[in-house]
Design a protein around this motif. Structure first.
Motif, PDB file in Angstrom:
ATOM      1  N   THR A 122     -59.636 -23.497 -18.398  1.00 58.14           N
ATOM      2  CA  THR A 122     -60.513 -22.425 -18.857  1.00 58.14           C
ATOM      3  C   THR A 122     -60.081 -21.115 -18.198  1.00 58.14           C
ATOM      4  N   PHE A 123     -59.854 -20.111 -19.025  1.00 56.85           N
ATOM      5  CA  PHE A 123     -59.397 -18.811 -18.544  1.00 56.85           C
ATOM      6  C   PHE A 123     -60.368 -17.714 -18.945  1.00 56.85           C
ATOM      7  N   ALA A 124     -60.700 -16.857 -17.988  1.00 53.25           N
ATOM      8  CA  ALA A 124     -61.364 -15.583 -18.275  1.00 53.25           C
ATOM      9  C   ALA A 124     -60.323 -14.506 -18.021  1.00 53.25           C
ATOM     10  N   ILE A 125     -60.002 -13.738 -19.053  1.00 55.20           N
ATOM     11  CA  ILE A 125     -58.893 -12.798 -18.980  1.00 55.20           C
ATOM     12  C   ILE A 125     -59.410 -11.355 -18.989  1.00 55.20           C
ATOM     13  N   GLY A 126     -58.864 -10.560 -18.099  1.00 53.22           N
ATOM     14  CA  GLY A 126     -59.221  -9.142 -18.038  1.00 53.22           C
ATOM     15  C   GLY A 126     -58.086  -8.287 -18.543  1.00 53.22           C
ATOM     16  N   THR A 127     -57.936  -8.236 -19.855  1.00 51.56           N
ATOM     17  CA  THR A 127     -56.993  -7.308 -20.478  1.00 51.56           C
ATOM     18  C   THR A 127     -57.456  -7.062 -21.910  1.00 51.56           C
ATOM     19  N   GLU A 128     -56.655  -6.344 -22.679  1.00 50.74           N
ATOM     20  CA  GLU A 128     -57.042  -5.876 -24.017  1.00 50.74           C
ATOM     21  C   GLU A 128     -57.392  -7.040 -24.947  1.00 50.74           C
ATOM     22  N   ILE A 129     -58.442  -6.872 -25.739  1.00 44.04           N
ATOM     23  CA  ILE A 129     -59.043  -7.951 -26.513  1.00 44.04           C
ATOM     24  C   ILE A 129     -58.122  -8.521 -27.585  1.00 44.04           C
ATOM     25  N   ASN A 130     -57.265  -7.711 -28.203  1.00 43.83           N
ATOM     26  CA  ASN A 130     -56.362  -8.262 -29.208  1.00 43.83           C
ATOM     27  C   ASN A 130     -55.468  -9.330 -28.613  1.00 43.83           C
ATOM     28  N   MET A 131     -54.953  -9.083 -27.419  1.00 44.44           N
ATOM     29  CA  MET A 131     -54.097 -10.072 -26.778  1.00 44.44           C
ATOM     30  C   MET A 131     -54.887 -11.316 -26.397  1.00 44.44           C
ATOM     31  N   VAL A 132     -56.073 -11.126 -25.839  1.00 44.05           N
ATOM     32  CA  VAL A 132     -56.887 -12.273 -25.426  1.00 44.05           C
ATOM     33  C   VAL A 132     -57.252 -13.130 -26.636  1.00 44.05           C
ATOM     34  N   ASN A 133     -57.675 -12.486 -27.701  1.00 45.42           N
ATOM     35  CA  ASN A 133     -58.051 -13.199 -28.920  1.00 45.42           C
ATOM     36  C   ASN A 133     -56.860 -13.990 -29.468  1.00 45.42           C
ATOM     37  N   ARG A 134     -55.682 -13.381 -29.430  1.00 44.82           N
ATOM     38  CA  ARG A 134     -54.473 -14.039 -29.939  1.00 44.82           C
ATOM     39  C   ARG A 134     -54.110 -15.247 -29.081  1.00 44.82           C
ATOM     40  N   LEU A 135     -54.224 -15.099 -27.757  1.00 44.19           N
ATOM     41  CA  LEU A 135     -53.922 -16.212 -26.864  1.00 44.19           C
ATOM     42  C   LEU A 135     -54.875 -17.383 -27.105  1.00 44.19           C
ATOM     43  N   ALA A 136     -56.144 -17.070 -27.350  1.00 47.50           N
ATOM     44  CA  ALA A 136     -57.115 -18.130 -27.621  1.00 47.50           C
ATOM     45  C   ALA A 136     -56.751 -18.903 -28.887  1.00 47.50           C
ATOM     46  N   ALA A 137     -56.222 -18.196 -29.880  1.00 48.60           N
ATOM     47  CA  ALA A 137     -55.813 -18.852 -31.126  1.00 48.60           C
ATOM     48  C   ALA A 137     -54.526 -19.655 -30.943  1.00 48.60           C
ATOM     49  N   GLN A 138     -53.601 -19.126 -30.146  1.00 46.17           N
ATOM     50  CA  GLN A 138     -52.302 -19.782 -29.972  1.00 46.17           C
ATOM     51  C   GLN A 138     -52.366 -20.986 -29.049  1.00 46.17           C
ATOM     52  N   TYR A 139     -53.353 -21.039 -28.163  1.00 46.72           N
ATOM     53  CA  TYR A 139     -53.454 -22.135 -27.192  1.00 46.72           C
ATOM     54  C   TYR A 139     -54.841 -22.776 -27.269  1.00 46.72           C
ATOM     55  N   PRO A 140     -55.114 -23.460 -28.382  1.00 45.28           N
ATOM     56  CA  PRO A 140     -56.452 -24.047 -28.580  1.00 45.28           C
ATOM     57  C   PRO A 140     -56.769 -25.176 -27.608  1.00 45.28           C
ATOM     58  N   GLN A 141     -55.773 -25.682 -26.876  1.00 47.22           N
ATOM     59  CA  GLN A 141     -56.032 -26.728 -25.892  1.00 47.22           C
ATOM     60  C   GLN A 141     -56.783 -26.191 -24.680  1.00 47.22           C
ATOM     61  N   HIS A 142     -56.844 -24.853 -24.557  1.00 43.79           N
ATOM     62  CA  HIS A 142     -57.565 -24.213 -23.462  1.00 43.79           C
ATOM     63  C   HIS A 142     -58.810 -23.512 -24.004  1.00 43.79           C
TER      64      HIS A 142
END
Length: 450
Positions: free
Chosen positions: A360-380
């Motif tokens: 589980t990750f809480a990320i502090g950076t721009e939302i487009n990148m965070v949203n994309r990472l959540a889609a690309q790594y659904p195992q997390h």
């Protein structure tokens, strides 16, 4: 998972409450936008700024960010691109890219909206994109889906036979605008009067200027001319070490937070990092503070990363025990201190890629990148620390309509929105940029919670 743009559109239509869970990926963590005007076409703000004769950073920008009068503005996008459907724009972009072939390369920053980034030939942070621009010599045109200072850098590092295009000229950077050449030159003159200009017994000059990549070509040229260097968030520690080999202290601009966090992680006391306010004598500091200075920090910041708070981290730890908090070093020091780790966008990406499934990750950076990472790594489980959806306002002004417009212009033999740095600035800027490219990033340091 839907894109940030789609989510904002739904929020604006009052559908967020029932759809937030599946759209954002983490229940209850993103149910509103910082500015409903983000749902509008960027061309609406091009027109408003043109009519008012006043440039701006667009919806979602901080109220503290006032664009200087010289900030570039975008002319009107032809109506056919405003009226085109998403599907039509996509087919036109695909067709134009296919016809242009290797004549064009599209570069995209991690913070760019998904609807644009899907057409990028190379995606990365500012350091990686600078290298990509330098190494794509076969392309006649480099279409840079980022912001103005990035396109300037691409122009300086690319070949004379290449044109660099910024799809929307209004895609600037408020942080970059917080340091201008006259203010930095005035600061430099004060520092020269205070410290002198002669090197010490070890050959180190009194001050080395270091500018963050998020700055104008004029400031990069200033650094090149005065023995300085450019840095990115990927190689800031390496660059500071380079600077201390050559200088007794560093003038770091425009982002105070990256400078402070990087220097602190290297063991430099915070009390030896005075903040320079360009509107005050000695930057608002005492002579004693300047005598003790090891890093002189410019009074600049990133509006996106300034939104992250210690309270958000505390809430994330309550909601998700065991969460791994990773933030960008442009965040304020107290946020970096409270996080588990701090690093560049590339560091954040690699942290997620290397984590065991189910993290589980809480990320502090721009939302487009965070949203994309959540889609690309659904195992997390991956979510943004800030529960309010607020993308980089200037990056967001690049829309598929502008990308289709500039690509189809190339098909007609027109180079639209070309970014050209005057050779007088480019010569010294390249010196500082080449020094940066030679300072290879090492593994970013983790910042332990305090």
């Amino acid at each position: 998972m839907s894109s940030v743009n789609t989510t904002i559109q739904l929020i604006t239509r009052s559908q967020a409450e029932k759809q937030a869970a599946q759209l954002v990926g983490t229940p209850g963590r993103a149910q509103e936008s910082c500015d409903e005007d983000l749902a509008k076409g960027p061309w609406e703000f091009d027109l408003a700024e043109a009519l008012a004769g006043t440039p701006g950073y667009g919806p979602g920008a901080s109220n503290e960010d006032t664009a200087p009068p010289a900030t570039p503005v975008q002319g009107q996008l032809p109506q056919e691109y405003k009226d085109a459907s998403d599907a039509d724009l996509k087919s036109r972009i695909v067709a134009a890219k296919a016809e242009l072939g290797e004549r064009v390369v599209v570069l995209g920053h991690f913070y760019q909206r998904d609807e644009v980034l899907e057409f990028a030939d190379f995606v990365g942070d500012s350091f990686q994109l600078a290298n990509a621009a330098k190494n794509r010599s076969e392309a006649e045109a480099i279409v840079f889906c980022g912001v103005h200072f990035m396109a300037e850098t691409a122009d300086m590092l690319s070949g004379a036979h290449q044109s660099v295009i910024l799809p929307n000229l209004a895609a600037g950077c408020s942080m970059a605008d917080m340091a201008d050449l006259p203010s930095v030159e005035a600061c430099w003159a004060e520092l020269a009067a205070l410290y002198g200009t002669e090197p010490d017994d070890d050959g180190r000059v009194p001050v080395i200027p270091v500018t963050y990549m998020n700055s104008s070509a004029a400031l990069k040229a200033f650094c090149g001319e005065h023995g300085g260097i450019v840095c990115t968030s990927s190689n800031a520690a390496t660059v500071l070490e380079w600077a201390y080999e050559r200088g007794q202290r560093v003038l770091f601009f425009p982002d105070q937070h990256l400078g402070r966090n990087t220097a602190k992680a290297m063991g430099i006391p915070v009390e030896h990092m005075p903040l320079w306010n360009p509107r005050l004598p000695l930057g608002g500091n005492s002579a004693h503070a300047m005598d003790e200075a090891q890093v002189i920090l410019w009074q600049g910041f990133c509006s996106v990363h300034k939104r992250f708070t210690v309270a958000q981290i505390e809430q994330a730890r309550i909601d998700f025990p065991g969460v791994r908090v990773v933030v960008h070093p442009e965040c304020p020091m107290e946020v970096v201190d409270a996080a588990d780790e701090a690093g560049s966008t590339d560091y954040i990406l690699k942290a997620i890629q290397g984590a065991p499934d189910g993290s589980t990750f809480a990320i502090g950076t721009e939302i487009n990148m965070v949203n994309r990472l959540a889609a690309q790594y659904p195992q997390h489980t991956i979510f943004c620390l800030d529960p309010v959806i607020c993308p980089c306002s200037t990056m967001y002004r690049i829309h598929p309509g502008y990308l289709a417009w500039v690509l189809e212009g190339l098909l007609r033999g027109e180079v639209l929105n070309q970014i050209t740095v005057p050779e007088a600035n480019a010569v010294n800027s390249r010196v500082a940029l080449e020094r940066m490219l030679a300072a290879k990033p090492r593994q970013a340091r983790a910042v332990a919670p305090q």
